[in-house]
Each structure stands twice: as C-alpha cells, then as structure tokens.
Design a protein around this motif. Sequence first.
Motif, PDB file in Angstrom:
ATOM      1  N   ASN A   1       0.833  -1.212   0.000  1.00  0.00           N
ATOM      2  CA  ASN A   1       0.000   0.000   0.000  1.00  0.00           C
ATOM      3  C   ASN A   1       0.861   1.252   0.000  1.00  0.00           C
ATOM      4  O   ASN A   1       0.542   2.249  -0.659  1.00  0.00           O
ATOM      5  CB  ASN A   1      -0.927   0.004   1.219  1.00  0.00           C
ATOM      6  CG  ASN A   1      -2.072  -0.977   1.064  1.00  0.00           C
ATOM      7  OD1 ASN A   1      -2.194  -1.647   0.039  1.00  0.00           O
ATOM      8  ND2 ASN A   1      -2.914  -1.072   2.081  1.00  0.00           N
TER       9      ASN A   1
ATOM     10  N   GLU B   1       0.798   4.424  -2.654  1.00  0.00           N
ATOM     11  CA  GLU B   1       0.641   5.831  -2.274  1.00  0.00           C
ATOM     12  C   GLU B   1       1.824   6.664  -2.761  1.00  0.00           C
ATOM     13  O   GLU B   1       1.647   7.731  -3.365  1.00  0.00           O
ATOM     14  CB  GLU B   1       0.526   5.953  -0.755  1.00  0.00           C
ATOM     15  CG  GLU B   1      -0.763   5.384  -0.177  1.00  0.00           C
ATOM     16  CD  GLU B   1      -0.866   5.632   1.323  1.00  0.00           C
ATOM     17  OE1 GLU B   1      -0.586   6.777   1.739  1.00  0.00           O
ATOM     18  OE2 GLU B   1      -1.214   4.692   2.073  1.00  0.00           O
TER      19      GLU B   1
ATOM     20  N   HIS C   1      -4.590   7.557   0.552  1.00  0.00           N
ATOM     21  CA  HIS C   1      -4.591   6.715   1.749  1.00  0.00           C
ATOM     22  C   HIS C   1      -6.025   6.352   2.137  1.00  0.00           C
ATOM     23  O   HIS C   1      -6.301   5.216   2.548  1.00  0.00           O
ATOM     24  CB  HIS C   1      -3.902   7.461   2.902  1.00  0.00           C
ATOM     25  CG  HIS C   1      -3.817   6.654   4.159  1.00  0.00           C
ATOM     26  ND1 HIS C   1      -2.894   5.635   4.331  1.00  0.00           N
ATOM     27  CD2 HIS C   1      -4.568   6.717   5.312  1.00  0.00           C
ATOM     28  CE1 HIS C   1      -3.073   5.100   5.530  1.00  0.00           C
ATOM     29  NE2 HIS C   1      -4.069   5.736   6.141  1.00  0.00           N
ATOM     30  N   GLU C   2      -6.927   7.309   1.972  1.00  0.00           N
ATOM     31  CA  GLU C   2      -8.335   7.073   2.319  1.00  0.00           C
ATOM     32  C   GLU C   2      -8.957   5.987   1.431  1.00  0.00           C
ATOM     33  O   GLU C   2      -9.795   5.202   1.883  1.00  0.00           O
ATOM     34  CB  GLU C   2      -9.136   8.377   2.174  1.00  0.00           C
ATOM     35  CG  GLU C   2      -8.753   9.470   3.137  1.00  0.00           C
ATOM     36  CD  GLU C   2      -7.486  10.206   2.729  1.00  0.00           C
ATOM     37  OE1 GLU C   2      -6.973   9.942   1.597  1.00  0.00           O
ATOM     38  OE2 GLU C   2      -6.979  11.017   3.535  1.00  0.00           O
ATOM     39  N   THR C   3      -8.551   5.955   0.171  1.00  0.00           N
ATOM     40  CA  THR C   3      -9.066   4.928  -0.748  1.00  0.00           C
ATOM     41  C   THR C   3      -8.642   3.547  -0.293  1.00  0.00           C
ATOM     42  O   THR C   3      -9.445   2.607  -0.255  1.00  0.00           O
ATOM     43  CB  THR C   3      -8.556   5.190  -2.182  1.00  0.00           C
ATOM     44  OG1 THR C   3      -9.012   6.468  -2.618  1.00  0.00           O
ATOM     45  CG2 THR C   3      -9.064   4.122  -3.137  1.00  0.00           C
ATOM     46  N   LEU C   4      -7.377   3.413   0.061  1.00  0.00           N
ATOM     47  CA  LEU C   4      -6.859   2.116   0.513  1.00  0.00           C
ATOM     48  C   LEU C   4      -7.500   1.708   1.833  1.00  0.00           C
ATOM     49  O   LEU C   4      -7.790   0.525   2.050  1.00  0.00           O
ATOM     50  CB  LEU C   4      -5.339   2.189   0.651  1.00  0.00           C
ATOM     51  CG  LEU C   4      -4.569   2.354  -0.676  1.00  0.00           C
ATOM     52  CD1 LEU C   4      -3.131   2.759  -0.409  1.00  0.00           C
ATOM     53  CD2 LEU C   4      -4.620   1.060  -1.464  1.00  0.00           C
ATOM     54  N   GLU C   5      -7.724   2.664   2.721  1.00  0.00           N
ATOM     55  CA  GLU C   5      -8.339   2.372   4.012  1.00  0.00           C
ATOM     56  C   GLU C   5      -9.796   1.941   3.841  1.00  0.00           C
ATOM     57  O   GLU C   5     -10.248   0.980   4.464  1.00  0.00           O
ATOM     58  CB  GLU C   5      -8.272   3.614   4.908  1.00  0.00           C
ATOM     59  CG  GLU C   5      -6.916   3.865   5.527  1.00  0.00           C
ATOM     60  CD  GLU C   5      -6.598   2.869   6.622  1.00  0.00           C
ATOM     61  OE1 GLU C   5      -7.507   2.541   7.420  1.00  0.00           O
ATOM     62  OE2 GLU C   5      -5.455   2.388   6.658  1.00  0.00           O
ATOM     63  N   GLN C   6     -10.523   2.620   2.986  1.00  0.00           N
ATOM     64  CA  GLN C   6     -11.962   2.360   2.844  1.00  0.00           C
ATOM     65  C   GLN C   6     -12.271   1.159   1.954  1.00  0.00           C
ATOM     66  O   GLN C   6     -13.141   0.345   2.272  1.00  0.00           O
ATOM     67  CB  GLN C   6     -12.660   3.606   2.283  1.00  0.00           C
ATOM     68  CG  GLN C   6     -14.186   3.444   2.171  1.00  0.00           C
ATOM     69  CD  GLN C   6     -14.862   4.732   1.739  1.00  0.00           C
ATOM     70  OE1 GLN C   6     -14.232   5.779   1.639  1.00  0.00           O
ATOM     71  NE2 GLN C   6     -16.163   4.662   1.491  1.00  0.00           N
ATOM     72  N   TYR C   7     -11.519   1.020   0.829  1.00  0.00           N
ATOM     73  CA  TYR C   7     -11.861  -0.009  -0.152  1.00  0.00           C
ATOM     74  C   TYR C   7     -10.855  -1.160  -0.231  1.00  0.00           C
ATOM     75  O   TYR C   7     -11.187  -2.244  -0.732  1.00  0.00           O
ATOM     76  CB  TYR C   7     -12.003   0.618  -1.545  1.00  0.00           C
ATOM     77  CG  TYR C   7     -13.054   1.701  -1.600  1.00  0.00           C
ATOM     78  CD1 TYR C   7     -14.404   1.385  -1.623  1.00  0.00           C
ATOM     79  CD2 TYR C   7     -12.698   3.046  -1.657  1.00  0.00           C
ATOM     80  CE1 TYR C   7     -15.376   2.380  -1.683  1.00  0.00           C
ATOM     81  CE2 TYR C   7     -13.649   4.047  -1.709  1.00  0.00           C
ATOM     82  CZ  TYR C   7     -14.995   3.708  -1.731  1.00  0.00           C
ATOM     83  OH  TYR C   7     -15.945   4.690  -1.792  1.00  0.00           O
ATOM     84  N   GLY C   8      -9.657  -0.919   0.230  1.00  0.00           N
ATOM     85  CA  GLY C   8      -8.634  -1.957   0.188  1.00  0.00           C
ATOM     86  C   GLY C   8      -7.805  -1.886  -1.081  1.00  0.00           C
ATOM     87  O   GLY C   8      -8.170  -1.231  -2.070  1.00  0.00           O
TER      88      GLY C   8
ATOM     89  N   THR D   1      -9.136   1.455  -6.149  1.00  0.00           N
ATOM     90  CA  THR D   1      -7.666   1.474  -6.132  1.00  0.00           C
ATOM     91  C   THR D   1      -7.102   1.258  -7.527  1.00  0.00           C
ATOM     92  O   THR D   1      -6.155   1.933  -7.935  1.00  0.00           O
ATOM     93  CB  THR D   1      -7.141   0.405  -5.162  1.00  0.00           C
ATOM     94  OG1 THR D   1      -7.543   0.745  -3.831  1.00  0.00           O
ATOM     95  CG2 THR D   1      -5.624   0.315  -5.211  1.00  0.00           C
TER      96      THR D   1
END
Length: 413
Positions: A310, A314, A321-328, A334
């Motif tokens: 991840n 980034e 970072h928010e995309t990875l946190e929310q959707y993986g 992503t």
Amino acid sequence: MTVELISVGTEILLGNIVNTNAAYLAEKLAMLGLSCYHQSVVGDNEERLEDAIRLALDRSDIVILGGGLGPTKDDLTKEVTAKVFGRELQEDAHTRERIQEYFDRLQRKNPITENNWKQAMVPEGAVVVDNHNGTAPGLILEGENGKTAILLPGPPNEMIPMFDRDIAPYLNRLQPEGIYSKMVKVCSVGESRAETMVKDLMEQQSNPTLAPYAKTGEVHFRVTAKAADEESADALMQPMLEELSRRFGKNIYTMDENVTLEEAVILLLKEKGMTLTTAESCTGGLLAGQLMNVPGASAVYEEGYITYSNAAKEKLLGVKHETLEQYGAVSYETASEMAVGAAKAAGADAALSVTGIAGPDGGTKDKPVGLVYVGCCVNGRVRTEEFHFTGNRRKNRDYAVVRALTLLREELL
C-alpha cells in the motif's frame, strides 16, 4: 501421408524437461494435412533407439526425430539412423565451415573442442539443413523404399525456426495438393461464445475447413484449404475470412499467425503516436515483461511500476490513503487511481493497472482468490473492469495480463 514423431533424450523420460517440441510439431503437421498416429520418447540408448526407428519406418511414411544431434557420446540419433538406412558417415565441408564460423563469433568465450566436429559428420546422401541458431544441422534421409527420416536439433530455439523455414515447405511439396492456412485471432470474446458464433460454418465446412483453438484469454480460428497452389487456396479461403471478419469485427486483432496480442497493442500505440506505462500489484511485472517481448516496444514504453505494498501505491502512484483504508488494495477504486497515477507519474498517454488476489492464499469471502481489477487510463479517461478467475496462481496472473491488454486495445480503438 503418415508422419511419426520420436523424441530422443533421457532427460525427457525422467521429466527433467517438458517435451514442448512434440506438441509444436504435432500441431504443425496437422496444419500441413499430414496424419500423425504415433509419438514416442526414447532415451539415449542405441539399441532401444534403433528398435524405435525401425518400428516407426515400418508403419509410417516419414519419421521425424528430435534431439540427440549434439557433440557428446550420448548423442546417438544421427549415428543410429545412419545404421538403419545403411549409410556411412562422412564429413560435410559446408557444415564444418559453419561450425567454425559459429565459434569464431563467440570470440573465445566458448572455444571449439574436438568433439564439436562430430556434428559435421553426416550420413552419406543426406540432405543437410543449415542451423541458423546453433551448430547441429538438420538432416533429411530419403530411403530407396520411399521412407524418409528427418532429424532435427532438440533445443526449441533451434528446432522451431528450422522446421518453419525448411522442413514444413519440404513436407508440403511431398503432397499431391498443398495445404495452406490462415489464422484469425480473436480477443474480447469467450471460447464458448466464439464457437457458437461459427457453429454453422463448422457444420457446413468441406474445403476450406475451420477449426477453433482456445488460448489464454483468446480464441484463434484456423482456416485451412487444400489446393494446387497458394493463389488457389487464398481464393478458397477468402469468403470464409470475410465472413469471420463480418461476425467478429474489431474483436479480430490480427490475421497474421506470427502476431501476438501484445504486438498488436504495441503496433496500435505506435500508429496513434501514444505512450504507455503499467502499474502492477499481483502480476508483479508480468504485464510489463509481456510488452517488452515485442521488438521496438521501447518506442512507446519508457517506464513502469511494481507496487505490491500500500505504501508503494501511495508513494509512487499517488493512490489516496483514504481509498486504501476504505476499499482496500484490491478494489475498483484502487485500480482506477493506480491507472491515473501511473499515467501522471510517467507522463504517458495511456496506463494499465492490475491489482488482485492471485492465490493460492490471501482470499476472503468478500474478496476470493482470483478476484482481479484492471484499470485503463487513456488520455485521462478511465475504465476499470472486475474479473473473477478460477485457476492457480500462474493461470490467474496470465489471464490478468491478457485481460489488461484486451482492455487497453478496446479503449484505444
């Protein structure tokens, strides 16, 4: 006319190498309209090899032997075949000269040794076929009884070009009518659907014939005609080719047997004057490597990104970072941001991104093994597709590469 294949080498019997040569030759022989009823593998043993050659010549018109033409003592194919045909070995001056030239090009990195001259010894009366990729020449021995033995080197990078260049035309000339074929390569259409689309053509076929071949993420159709010459064959095949073009349209990426999907994509980029970059997670550079197989790919591809973590997504691609946190990491969102970020970072007109779970571990109920997202950004326009593959790790990665190339082609068109 019947042809039999004998693959020579103890390493094949032991499973140390996969016998890809036999598969290649069998397919090529079928394309030439030749019947192949028997194949065998024989180790480096003189007695067993002699028995195999005699049996093959007894039941087939032509025997093709692959392997066993090297310079060492256990390379026996040429010697045993000469014995079966009752021929003495003699030095071929032309082959000796080519061997010398081959080692001269190596510039002492691999100096010639005495046993290398063994490869210049050929059976009396044999037709010598030059090897443009190695030192062992191919040989054609025509017997008085109408039987023929063809000897080919074992390494595929020597055997394949020799067969295509010299042996296939030789075999074609032996037939009362030549067999000619064209390949129609289709992407973006599944195997079952593609076959359904041509079912009526296959049921009505006589001359020419139509045969489908399922490939990884592609379907190839071979149109084959039997005719006195190539011009007559082309006339027979043309209506079938036109009908396939009508039915599959832009999903046909080439009618040249030697052109691959990645070559077609690179050519399309060149025609449009566009550049490409890639951002890969689960494929780990496999997509970029496939593109780099194409000579001249550097004209459109300058750099790419492998972003497994991840943090790398980034840092290198600007994935939020928010995309990875929310959707993986494995998600539509992503993959889309990876494609956009790669295009921006590389300054490229087009970008492909791949993220997924290749397996065998790492899957969950919501995101199972085989789930892959492919993103494609062309001139700022983004399209992302979700795929569910059902193979092992290698197959899932291979399919992901093909789907990415297909998606890019669709968007470029």
